[in-house]
Design an enzyme around this catalytic site. Sequence first.
Site, mmCIF file in Angstrom:
data_model
loop_
_atom_site.group_PDB
_atom_site.id
_atom_site.type_symbol
_atom_site.label_atom_id
_atom_site.label_comp_id
_atom_site.label_asym_id
_atom_site.label_seq_id
_atom_site.Cartn_x
_atom_site.Cartn_y
_atom_site.Cartn_z
ATOM 1 N N SER A 108 -13.957 -25.836 51.830
ATOM 2 C CA SER A 108 -12.514 -26.058 51.959
ATOM 3 C C SER A 108 -11.961 -24.945 52.831
ATOM 4 O O SER A 108 -12.470 -23.813 52.818
ATOM 5 C CB SER A 108 -11.829 -25.990 50.594
ATOM 6 O OG SER A 108 -10.414 -25.905 50.756
ATOM 7 N N TYR A 126 -10.717 -21.439 42.921
ATOM 8 C CA TYR A 126 -11.220 -22.560 43.732
ATOM 9 C C TYR A 126 -11.622 -22.045 45.124
ATOM 10 O O TYR A 126 -12.699 -22.361 45.624
ATOM 11 C CB TYR A 126 -10.133 -23.630 43.841
ATOM 12 C CG TYR A 126 -10.433 -24.734 44.828
ATOM 13 C CD1 TYR A 126 -11.323 -25.761 44.501
ATOM 14 C CD2 TYR A 126 -9.823 -24.772 46.084
ATOM 15 C CE1 TYR A 126 -11.595 -26.781 45.409
ATOM 16 C CE2 TYR A 126 -10.089 -25.784 46.994
ATOM 17 C CZ TYR A 126 -10.975 -26.788 46.653
ATOM 18 O OH TYR A 126 -11.245 -27.790 47.549
HETATM 19 P P1 NAP Z 1 -10.948 -36.421 44.572
HETATM 20 O O1 NAP Z 1 -10.121 -37.425 45.303
HETATM 21 O O2 NAP Z 1 -10.371 -35.693 43.408
HETATM 22 O O3 NAP Z 1 -12.293 -37.168 44.097
HETATM 23 C C1 NAP Z 1 -13.226 -36.436 43.367
HETATM 24 C C2 NAP Z 1 -14.506 -37.224 43.229
HETATM 25 O O4 NAP Z 1 -15.447 -36.379 42.574
HETATM 26 C C3 NAP Z 1 -14.360 -38.455 42.347
HETATM 27 O O5 NAP Z 1 -15.275 -39.420 42.805
HETATM 28 C C4 NAP Z 1 -14.754 -37.940 40.960
HETATM 29 O O6 NAP Z 1 -15.286 -38.960 40.112
HETATM 30 C C5 NAP Z 1 -15.850 -36.958 41.339
HETATM 31 N N1 NAP Z 1 -16.070 -35.870 40.392
HETATM 32 C C6 NAP Z 1 -15.170 -34.985 39.904
HETATM 33 N N2 NAP Z 1 -15.779 -34.125 39.061
HETATM 34 C C7 NAP Z 1 -17.085 -34.494 39.012
HETATM 35 C C8 NAP Z 1 -18.209 -34.028 38.310
HETATM 36 N N3 NAP Z 1 -18.129 -32.997 37.452
HETATM 37 N N4 NAP Z 1 -19.387 -34.656 38.499
HETATM 38 C C9 NAP Z 1 -19.505 -35.716 39.343
HETATM 39 N N5 NAP Z 1 -18.462 -36.209 40.032
HETATM 40 C C10 NAP Z 1 -17.272 -35.598 39.869
HETATM 41 O O7 NAP Z 1 -11.512 -35.307 45.574
HETATM 42 P P2 NAP Z 1 -11.486 -35.213 47.187
HETATM 43 O O8 NAP Z 1 -10.143 -34.764 47.611
HETATM 44 O O9 NAP Z 1 -12.077 -36.432 47.779
HETATM 45 O O10 NAP Z 1 -12.450 -33.951 47.404
HETATM 46 C C11 NAP Z 1 -13.827 -34.078 47.678
HETATM 47 C C12 NAP Z 1 -14.363 -32.713 48.056
HETATM 48 O O11 NAP Z 1 -13.640 -32.207 49.186
HETATM 49 C C13 NAP Z 1 -14.235 -31.667 46.961
HETATM 50 O O12 NAP Z 1 -15.375 -30.830 46.953
HETATM 51 C C14 NAP Z 1 -12.998 -30.871 47.385
HETATM 52 O O13 NAP Z 1 -13.014 -29.555 46.885
HETATM 53 C C15 NAP Z 1 -13.126 -30.918 48.886
HETATM 54 N N6 NAP Z 1 -11.851 -30.716 49.586
HETATM 55 C C16 NAP Z 1 -10.809 -31.603 49.453
HETATM 56 C C17 NAP Z 1 -9.609 -31.341 50.110
HETATM 57 C C18 NAP Z 1 -8.413 -32.257 50.012
HETATM 58 O O14 NAP Z 1 -7.324 -31.890 50.494
HETATM 59 N N7 NAP Z 1 -8.518 -33.437 49.426
HETATM 60 C C19 NAP Z 1 -9.476 -30.184 50.877
HETATM 61 C C20 NAP Z 1 -10.547 -29.308 50.974
HETATM 62 C C21 NAP Z 1 -11.734 -29.589 50.326
HETATM 63 P P3 NAP Z 1 -14.347 -39.886 39.135
HETATM 64 O O15 NAP Z 1 -13.671 -40.892 40.055
HETATM 65 O O16 NAP Z 1 -15.313 -40.522 38.208
HETATM 66 O O17 NAP Z 1 -13.367 -38.966 38.481
#
Ligand code: NAP
Length: 242
Positions: free
Chosen positions: A137, A151
Site C-alpha cells: 500500500s 497497517y
Molecule cells: P476489500 O475490498 O476489503 O476485500 C478484502 C478481501 O479479502 C475480501 O475478499 C475478503 O473476503 C478477504 N479477506 C479479508 N480478510 C481475510 C482473511 N483473514 N483471510 C482470507 N481472506 C480475507 O479489500 P481491497 O480494498 O480489495 O484490498 C485488497 C488488498 O489491497 C489488501 O491487501 C489491501 O491492504 C490492499 N490495498 C487496498 C487499498 C484500497 O484503497 N482499497 C489501498 C492500498 C492497498 P470476504 O469477502 O470473505 O470478507
Amino acid sequence: MITGASRGIGAACAVLAAKAGYSVAINFVSNEGAARSVLERVRAAGSDGLIIQGDVGNSTDIKRIFAEADKLGPLAGLINNAGIVDRRQRVDQMDVERLERMMRVNVTGSILCAGEAVRRMSTRHGGKGGSIVNLSSVAAKLGAPGQYVDYAASKGAIDSFTLGLAREVAEEGITVNAVRPGIIDTDIHASGGEPDRVAQMRSSVPMKREGSAEEVAEAILWLMSPAASYVTGTIIDVTGGR
Ligand code: NAP
C-alpha cells in the site's frame, strides 16, 4: 491462487486472470455469496475456477487452501491480496489484540502463503517456476499517521519481504513483485469504519480521483505475465500520483 478474491482488488484480479487464460482459485474468508458470483464471472470469461474458504490469519487454513487449489492443476502464480485495515486510532490507543491481528493477517499470512507457493513453483522443488505478486500500500511510504500506523507498518514489511524473497528465489524460476495501491474504491474503507474515505481523500490525489480495482488488477496481471519476465523485486505504485 488469489487470496481475498471475493471482493475488491482480488475479485478484479480473478476476472482479469480468467480472461488471460488462468484457472483461478478464489479464496475468501466469510462472504461465500460474493465468492460464488466471482466464480460465475470467471466461468463467463471462459476459465475454470474454485472457491475456497479459509482465513490467511490461520496457518492450518493456509495449508488447506493451497491443498484444495492443487485440484486445479500445478500452481502458476500467487496474488497475495487478502489484507485488513482497522479503525482510526493513534498508536497510544492501540492494544496488543489489534496489533497481533493486523500482523497475523497482513504479514504472517502473506509470508506463509508465499512459502506454500514457493514449495509448489520453485525449480528447486521440482516445480516449473511462476510468479508472486504481493499487495502492499502507499501507506508503507506515507505512514498513515493518526489513521492506522500499524497497517502502514504491516505494508512496509510487505515491501521488504518482496525484495528479500525476490532475491532468494531469483534463480528458481519465480518472480516476486508488489503493487502499492493508493486510494482505491473498494469496501476496505467501510471495513475500517470510514465508508466516506474515498470521497474525503479524492482531492489529495494529484489526479483528483480514486482508482478502480480493475486499474490495480491490470498492473498485477502484467507482473504475472510473460511480458514481465525480467522484472523481480520491483514495487509498482498505482496511486494516481499520490
Ligand atoms: P476489500 O475490498 O476489503 O476485500 C478484502 C478481501 O479479502 C475480501 O475478499 C475478503 O473476503 C478477504 N479477506 C479479508 N480478510 C481475510 C482473511 N483473514 N483471510 C482470507 N481472506 C480475507 O479489500 P481491497 O480494498 O480489495 O484490498 C485488497 C488488498 O489491497 C489488501 O491487501 C489491501 O491492504 C490492499 N490495498 C487496498 C487499498 C484500497 O484503497 N482499497 C489501498 C492500498 C492497498 P470476504 O469477502 O470473505 O470478507
